[in-house]
Design a protein around this motif. Sequence first.
Motif: not given
Length: 258
Positions: A95-117
């Motif tokens: 659950d802490p990896f919810i921070v990846l949402e919106g390209g890292m805490a909503g900042w639009g950087t790396i897409c969370g999907s590929v960051a999670g992968a």
Amino acid sequence: MSHNKLSRRELITATGAAAIGAALAQLGGGIVSKAEAKAETNKWPWPYEKLDPAKTAELAYNEWYRVFCGAAVISSVFSQLAEKIGEPYKSFPVDPFIVLEGGMAGWGTICGSVAGANIASNLIIGPRIAGPDCEHGHTIGSNIMQWYSEANLPVYVPKTPKANKEKMVRTTSSSPLCHISVGRWMEAANKPLGSPERKDRCARVAASAAYKLVEDLNAWKDGKYKENVGWVAAKSVGITGQQNCTDCHGSNIPTAPK
């Protein structure tokens, strides 16, 4: 007092000591097992059993609505491995990896999907500095970034879509960045960020990334993953970045739909 009989006080004392001893034995066993489990997380590769890509994608799609893109991808894989294998997946905090949402805490950087992968592949196979048996964790992660940039996403179609039931707009981002990927889709679909259609789209993208990740992990498990890193930014453009920023920035900045 007879040697064959115990007084009431002696009986209580003996019983209490036995209970405490049993409790300590159980506690000690728990401490050892946790320590062993922790030690195992520092050894790579982690145990892995092949998963069904379609089942994983469906899990990721539904998890997106709870923990969003990056954590959904990790959860879709680790939840199954926790059931099949146990540790270290069972106690892994997703659950802490919810921070990846919106390209890292909503900042639009790396897409969370590929960051999670990337996180999942490097945890399962291991970091590339851990030895030759772990090199594919980095390779799979990097190549998923390239796949994401070049694919016409989303690919996966959920069993019960929450939106876009009649038509699904697909776009190619030419970038692994969240704001570009989402922005191109919003422009093509003419849907705002908060719309059910955009949310469904991103849930499907997470599902698509989870599907691709499991395909690659299964190939690695079978000893059939032979790919090398497809694109290295530093070698290609001399910096860890891309050179297609002017596609959107400059005099061609798109306006978000409302």
